[in-house]
Design a protein around this motif. Sequence first.
Motif, mmCIF file in Angstrom:
data_model
loop_
_atom_site.group_PDB
_atom_site.id
_atom_site.type_symbol
_atom_site.label_atom_id
_atom_site.label_comp_id
_atom_site.label_asym_id
_atom_site.label_seq_id
_atom_site.Cartn_x
_atom_site.Cartn_y
_atom_site.Cartn_z
ATOM 1 N N ASP A 57 36.528 33.790 37.777
ATOM 2 C CA ASP A 57 36.265 34.418 36.780
ATOM 3 C C ASP A 57 37.046 34.189 35.340
ATOM 4 O O ASP A 57 38.128 33.516 35.428
ATOM 5 C CB ASP A 57 36.605 36.036 36.917
ATOM 6 C CG ASP A 57 35.875 37.139 36.287
ATOM 7 O OD1 ASP A 57 34.785 37.681 37.063
ATOM 8 O OD2 ASP A 57 36.202 37.389 35.304
ATOM 9 N N ILE A 58 36.275 34.555 34.073
ATOM 10 C CA ILE A 58 37.067 34.249 32.900
ATOM 11 C C ILE A 58 38.079 35.220 32.666
ATOM 12 O O ILE A 58 38.858 35.018 31.564
ATOM 13 C CB ILE A 58 35.888 34.130 32.009
ATOM 14 C CG1 ILE A 58 36.562 33.247 30.653
ATOM 15 C CG2 ILE A 58 35.350 35.376 31.677
ATOM 16 C CD1 ILE A 58 35.525 32.911 29.687
ATOM 17 N N HIS A 59 37.890 36.474 33.199
ATOM 18 C CA HIS A 59 38.907 37.577 33.027
ATOM 19 C C HIS A 59 40.347 37.466 33.747
ATOM 20 O O HIS A 59 40.040 37.706 34.962
ATOM 21 C CB HIS A 59 38.115 38.839 33.029
ATOM 22 C CG HIS A 59 37.101 39.024 31.984
ATOM 23 N ND1 HIS A 59 37.302 38.852 30.819
ATOM 24 C CD2 HIS A 59 35.768 38.875 32.366
ATOM 25 C CE1 HIS A 59 36.160 39.249 30.020
ATOM 26 N NE2 HIS A 59 35.048 39.024 30.990
ATOM 27 N N ASP A 60 41.535 37.457 33.262
ATOM 28 C CA ASP A 60 42.617 37.151 34.206
ATOM 29 C C ASP A 60 42.736 38.655 34.863
ATOM 30 O O ASP A 60 43.484 38.602 35.930
ATOM 31 C CB ASP A 60 43.774 36.733 33.373
ATOM 32 C CG ASP A 60 44.214 37.393 32.368
ATOM 33 O OD1 ASP A 60 43.574 38.092 31.738
ATOM 34 O OD2 ASP A 60 45.226 36.882 31.596
ATOM 35 N N LYS A 61 42.622 39.553 34.259
ATOM 36 C CA LYS A 61 42.892 40.950 34.599
ATOM 37 C C LYS A 61 42.092 41.366 35.970
ATOM 38 O O LYS A 61 42.549 41.723 37.039
ATOM 39 C CB LYS A 61 42.392 42.158 33.694
ATOM 40 C CG LYS A 61 43.607 42.150 32.594
ATOM 41 C CD LYS A 61 43.885 43.563 32.118
ATOM 42 C CE LYS A 61 44.641 43.554 30.935
ATOM 43 N NZ LYS A 61 46.069 42.936 31.050
ATOM 44 N N SER A 62 40.806 40.743 36.121
ATOM 45 C CA SER A 62 39.966 40.718 37.298
ATOM 46 C C SER A 62 40.801 40.090 38.378
ATOM 47 O O SER A 62 40.858 40.544 39.632
ATOM 48 C CB SER A 62 38.823 40.129 37.038
ATOM 49 O OG SER A 62 37.991 41.050 36.031
ATOM 50 N N LEU A 63 41.007 38.777 38.156
ATOM 51 C CA LEU A 63 41.897 38.097 39.142
ATOM 52 C C LEU A 63 42.950 38.475 39.653
ATOM 53 O O LEU A 63 43.334 38.428 40.672
ATOM 54 C CB LEU A 63 41.863 36.450 38.630
ATOM 55 C CG LEU A 63 40.568 35.778 38.406
ATOM 56 C CD1 LEU A 63 40.854 34.425 38.052
ATOM 57 C CD2 LEU A 63 39.698 35.919 39.703
ATOM 58 N N GLU A 64 43.755 39.070 38.883
ATOM 59 C CA GLU A 64 45.158 39.554 39.042
ATOM 60 C C GLU A 64 44.663 40.984 40.022
ATOM 61 O O GLU A 64 45.576 40.836 41.004
ATOM 62 C CB GLU A 64 45.965 40.495 37.894
ATOM 63 C CG GLU A 64 46.421 39.355 37.001
ATOM 64 C CD GLU A 64 47.093 39.891 35.594
ATOM 65 O OE1 GLU A 64 47.080 41.119 35.317
ATOM 66 O OE2 GLU A 64 47.112 38.944 34.701
ATOM 67 N N SER A 65 43.926 41.796 39.861
ATOM 68 C CA SER A 65 43.414 42.952 40.795
ATOM 69 C C SER A 65 42.980 42.177 42.142
ATOM 70 O O SER A 65 43.448 42.779 43.195
ATOM 71 C CB SER A 65 42.176 43.571 40.129
ATOM 72 O OG SER A 65 41.857 44.662 40.811
ATOM 73 N N LEU A 66 42.297 41.138 42.065
ATOM 74 C CA LEU A 66 41.822 40.546 43.249
ATOM 75 C C LEU A 66 42.898 39.878 44.086
ATOM 76 O O LEU A 66 43.012 39.999 45.357
ATOM 77 C CB LEU A 66 40.853 39.452 43.001
ATOM 78 C CG LEU A 66 40.187 38.520 44.173
ATOM 79 C CD1 LEU A 66 39.772 39.685 45.302
ATOM 80 C CD2 LEU A 66 39.216 37.906 43.679
ATOM 81 N N GLU A 67 44.035 39.210 43.256
ATOM 82 C CA GLU A 67 45.204 38.708 44.055
ATOM 83 C C GLU A 67 45.907 39.512 44.790
ATOM 84 O O GLU A 67 46.247 39.603 45.780
ATOM 85 C CB GLU A 67 45.875 38.019 42.757
ATOM 86 C CG GLU A 67 47.026 37.368 43.624
ATOM 87 C CD GLU A 67 47.941 36.231 42.502
ATOM 88 O OE1 GLU A 67 48.169 35.271 42.949
ATOM 89 O OE2 GLU A 67 47.815 36.794 41.245
ATOM 90 N N LYS A 68 46.033 41.043 44.260
ATOM 91 C CA LYS A 68 46.756 41.984 45.102
ATOM 92 C C LYS A 68 46.022 42.357 46.186
ATOM 93 O O LYS A 68 46.641 42.736 47.504
ATOM 94 C CB LYS A 68 46.996 43.314 44.206
ATOM 95 C CG LYS A 68 47.908 43.029 43.030
ATOM 96 C CD LYS A 68 47.846 44.205 42.044
ATOM 97 C CE LYS A 68 48.712 43.888 40.936
ATOM 98 N NZ LYS A 68 48.676 44.694 39.637
ATOM 99 N N GLU A 69 44.581 42.364 46.088
ATOM 100 C CA GLU A 69 43.901 42.722 47.406
ATOM 101 C C GLU A 69 43.962 41.688 48.561
ATOM 102 O O GLU A 69 44.120 41.889 49.563
ATOM 103 C CB GLU A 69 42.480 43.095 46.960
ATOM 104 C CG GLU A 69 42.080 44.508 46.605
ATOM 105 C CD GLU A 69 40.742 44.742 46.685
ATOM 106 O OE1 GLU A 69 40.210 45.188 47.774
ATOM 107 O OE2 GLU A 69 40.072 45.002 45.826
#
Length: 192
Positions: free
Chosen positions: A64-76
């Motif tokens: 993804d190009i949006h780091d906030k999306s990946l940060e959320s996924l990383e927590k999951e």
Amino acid sequence: MKKEKNKHVHHGKSTRDILDPGQVLLNVGIKPGDIFVDAGCGDGFISLEASKMVGEKGMVYAVDIHDKSLESLEKEIQNKKSGNISLLLADITRKLPLEDDSVDIYFMANVFHGLVSNNEVTNTMKESLRILKPGGILAIVDFKKVKNTPGPPLEVRLEPEEIVETLLSCQLQEPKIIDTGPYHYLVLASSR
């Protein structure tokens, strides 16, 4: 740059509540050991399901190009202890940090209409075909062009036949359309 002002934004609300990732991935034909790219993964709910389905011998690249999306996924990922998901902060319209002919399934959900709106299909298709193995699957899920349903504005939605036409022009083989719920369809094609 006037065109940038009218550019369709790729980052929308999650479709977690209206798209069944397990059913979609079964329709795609995902199997244990597959290397799977979730291009434009958003909050990653499809990546998480793919992770279970490819198993320990498989790998999921959530891009993804949006780091906030990946940060959320990383927590999951940490909560679920999913060890076979690799997060890639990257633009799918540019070169991805993956080897040629290394991916079994290149998957895009609710992304293709934005690529068309922004005239970014050519670069994205070229890159997806570079990393797909011969005989690999390109899978595109997008919103049905139906009024008063969740999703992007009706004028940017595509009929599935429009996607099939694009895939055929990119030398992909055997495109087929599969209904995948009340709001989405899936287009599958294989690389040469």
